[in-house]
Design an enzyme around this catalytic site. Structure first.
Site, PDB file in Angstrom:
ATOM      1  N   HIS A  16       8.634 -70.448  31.077  1.00  0.00           N
ATOM      2  CA  HIS A  16       7.768 -69.662  30.188  1.00  0.00           C
ATOM      3  C   HIS A  16       8.490 -68.384  29.745  1.00  0.00           C
ATOM      4  O   HIS A  16       8.444 -68.012  28.568  1.00  0.00           O
ATOM      5  CB  HIS A  16       6.483 -69.239  30.918  1.00  0.00           C
ATOM      6  CG  HIS A  16       5.563 -70.350  31.327  1.00  0.00           C
ATOM      7  ND1 HIS A  16       5.103 -70.498  32.616  1.00  0.00           N
ATOM      8  CD2 HIS A  16       4.975 -71.357  30.606  1.00  0.00           C
ATOM      9  CE1 HIS A  16       4.278 -71.537  32.685  1.00  0.00           C
ATOM     10  NE2 HIS A  16       4.182 -72.082  31.489  1.00  0.00           N
ATOM     11  N   LYS A  40     -11.191 -76.218  35.337  1.00  0.00           N
ATOM     12  CA  LYS A  40     -10.072 -76.326  36.276  1.00  0.00           C
ATOM     13  C   LYS A  40     -10.205 -75.260  37.347  1.00  0.00           C
ATOM     14  O   LYS A  40     -10.646 -74.147  37.064  1.00  0.00           O
ATOM     15  CB  LYS A  40      -8.747 -76.075  35.530  1.00  0.00           C
ATOM     16  CG  LYS A  40      -8.121 -77.307  34.925  1.00  0.00           C
ATOM     17  CD  LYS A  40      -6.684 -76.978  34.543  1.00  0.00           C
ATOM     18  CE  LYS A  40      -6.077 -77.998  33.607  1.00  0.00           C
ATOM     19  NZ  LYS A  40      -4.777 -77.563  33.088  1.00  0.00           N
ATOM     20  N   ARG A  89       9.509 -79.636  26.833  1.00  0.00           N
ATOM     21  CA  ARG A  89      10.546 -79.826  27.829  1.00  0.00           C
ATOM     22  C   ARG A  89      11.173 -81.196  27.724  1.00  0.00           C
ATOM     23  O   ARG A  89      12.366 -81.375  27.855  1.00  0.00           O
ATOM     24  CB  ARG A  89       9.966 -79.689  29.248  1.00  0.00           C
ATOM     25  CG  ARG A  89       9.674 -78.290  29.657  1.00  0.00           C
ATOM     26  CD  ARG A  89       8.707 -78.224  30.774  1.00  0.00           C
ATOM     27  NE  ARG A  89       7.384 -78.662  30.341  1.00  0.00           N
ATOM     28  CZ  ARG A  89       6.278 -78.510  31.022  1.00  0.00           C
ATOM     29  NH1 ARG A  89       6.330 -77.994  32.221  1.00  0.00           N
ATOM     30  NH2 ARG A  89       5.117 -78.892  30.544  1.00  0.00           N
ATOM     31  N   SER A 127       4.710 -75.256  36.282  1.00  0.00           N
ATOM     32  CA  SER A 127       3.975 -74.481  37.291  1.00  0.00           C
ATOM     33  C   SER A 127       3.676 -75.361  38.497  1.00  0.00           C
ATOM     34  O   SER A 127       3.760 -74.915  39.649  1.00  0.00           O
ATOM     35  CB  SER A 127       2.670 -73.948  36.692  1.00  0.00           C
ATOM     36  OG  SER A 127       2.933 -73.132  35.584  1.00  0.00           O
TER      37      SER A 127
HETATM   38  P1  ADP Z   1      -0.919 -75.810  29.605  1.00  0.00           P
HETATM   39  O1  ADP Z   1      -1.866 -76.102  30.724  1.00  0.00           O
HETATM   40  O2  ADP Z   1      -1.606 -75.308  28.351  1.00  0.00           O
HETATM   41  O3  ADP Z   1       0.078 -76.884  29.308  1.00  0.00           O
HETATM   42  P2  ADP Z   1       1.263 -74.338  30.802  1.00  0.00           P
HETATM   43  O4  ADP Z   1       1.247 -72.968  31.386  1.00  0.00           O
HETATM   44  O5  ADP Z   1       1.608 -75.464  31.709  1.00  0.00           O
HETATM   45  O6  ADP Z   1      -0.138 -74.515  30.109  1.00  0.00           O
HETATM   46  O7  ADP Z   1       2.284 -74.373  29.576  1.00  0.00           O
HETATM   47  C1  ADP Z   1       2.144 -73.530  28.462  1.00  0.00           C
HETATM   48  C2  ADP Z   1       3.198 -73.896  27.439  1.00  0.00           C
HETATM   49  O8  ADP Z   1       4.492 -73.599  27.965  1.00  0.00           O
HETATM   50  C3  ADP Z   1       3.226 -75.383  27.056  1.00  0.00           C
HETATM   51  O9  ADP Z   1       3.531 -75.489  25.686  1.00  0.00           O
HETATM   52  C4  ADP Z   1       4.349 -75.929  27.885  1.00  0.00           C
HETATM   53  O10 ADP Z   1       4.940 -77.070  27.278  1.00  0.00           O
HETATM   54  C5  ADP Z   1       5.297 -74.747  27.893  1.00  0.00           C
HETATM   55  N1  ADP Z   1       6.171 -74.791  29.060  1.00  0.00           N
HETATM   56  C6  ADP Z   1       5.831 -74.968  30.344  1.00  0.00           C
HETATM   57  N2  ADP Z   1       6.923 -74.982  31.143  1.00  0.00           N
HETATM   58  C7  ADP Z   1       7.981 -74.795  30.317  1.00  0.00           C
HETATM   59  C8  ADP Z   1       9.407 -74.755  30.511  1.00  0.00           C
HETATM   60  N3  ADP Z   1       9.966 -74.952  31.702  1.00  0.00           N
HETATM   61  N4  ADP Z   1      10.160 -74.555  29.418  1.00  0.00           N
HETATM   62  C9  ADP Z   1       9.591 -74.409  28.203  1.00  0.00           C
HETATM   63  N5  ADP Z   1       8.292 -74.488  27.946  1.00  0.00           N
HETATM   64  C10 ADP Z   1       7.489 -74.669  28.984  1.00  0.00           C
END
Ligand code: ADP
Length: 163
Positions: A16, A40, A89, A127
Site C-alpha cells: 500500500h 466484516k 498485484r 494484509s
Molecule cells: P480491499 O479490501 O478493498 O481490497 P485492501 O486494503 O486489501 O482493501 O487493498 C486496497 C487496494 O490496495 C486494492 O486495490 C489492492 O489491490 C491494493 N493492494 C493491496 N496490496 C497491495 C500490494 N502489495 N501492492 C499493490 N497494491 C496492493
C-alpha cells in the site's frame, strides 16, 4: 489531481505504501479512504488503522486520511476526487477489480478508476498474508511500516514484548 485510494488497510502494508508514494508523485494528492465495513470483523479498528496510516505517512505531503462507509463513488464525490486508485498485484486481482471499476463507472461515469501495478518486490504482500506470518511469530518488519509491525507484534506475540 486528487486520487481517492479506497481499501480496508487492515493493516497497511509496504505494498500500500509503495502505491501511495508513487501515486503522490503522479497525481499530487492522495486521499486514503479506509472502509468501515459493517459486514466484516476487522483485525484493527477503524481508529487503529487510521492512526497507523497517519504514523506511517508522516513524511509525505499531499496526503489526506479519511474513513468512509457506503459507496466509493459517493465518497469520491464528497471529497472532490478526480479518480479512484486501485492496485493490481496479479491476474487474480484483475477480475474482481474490473467488476468493481465497471460497477463504479455505471454509477458515476465521469469518475475514472486508475490501476497501478505494485512494484515486483511487494507483489506477494497482502494484509492477510502479513497477519498470518505475524500470528505464527514470523518476521514481518520487511512487509509493513514499523508502526504497523509494532501493533501486529503486540497483538499476536504479546508474550514476547516487555510489559
Ligand atoms: P480491499 O479490501 O478493498 O481490497 P485492501 O486494503 O486489501 O482493501 O487493498 C486496497 C487496494 O490496495 C486494492 O486495490 C489492492 O489491490 C491494493 N493492494 C493491496 N496490496 C497491495 C500490494 N502489495 N501492492 C499493490 N497494491 C496492493
Amino acid at each position: 489531481m486528487r486520487a481517492l485510494y479506497p481499501g480496508s488497510f487492515d493493516p497497511l502494508t509496504n505494498g500500500h505504501m509503495d502505491l501511495i508514494e508513487r501515486a503522490l508523485s503522479l497525481f499530487g494528492e492522495v486521499i486514503v479512504a479506509v472502509l468501515r465495513n459493517p459486514n466484516k470483523r476487522p483485525t484493527f479498528s477503524i481508529e487503529q488503522r487510521i492512526t497507523q496510516i497517519h504514523a506511517s505517512t508522516r513524511h509525505l505531503s499531499g496526503i489526506e486520511i479519511i474513513n468512509f462507509e457506503g459507496l466509493t463513488v459517493n465518497c469520491a464525490k464528497t471529497h472532490r476526487a478526480d479518480l479512484i486508485l486501485r492496485g493490481l498485484r496479479a491476474m487474480s486481482d484483475f477480475e474482481y477489480e474490473l467488476q468493481i471499476a465497471h460497477t463504479n463507472s455505471s454509477l458515476e461515469d465521469s469518475l475514472e478508476t486508475v490501476f497501478m501495478t505494485t512494484s515486483a518486490r511487494h507483489s506477494f504482500l497482502s494484509s492477510s498474508v502479513v497477519k498470518e506470518v505475524a500470528r505464527f511469530g514470523g518476521a514481518i518488519e520487511h512487509m509493513v511500516p514499523s508502526e504497523v509491525a509494532f501493533d501486529l507484534n503486540r497483538l499476536f506475540n504479546s508474550a514476547f514484548l516487555p510489559t
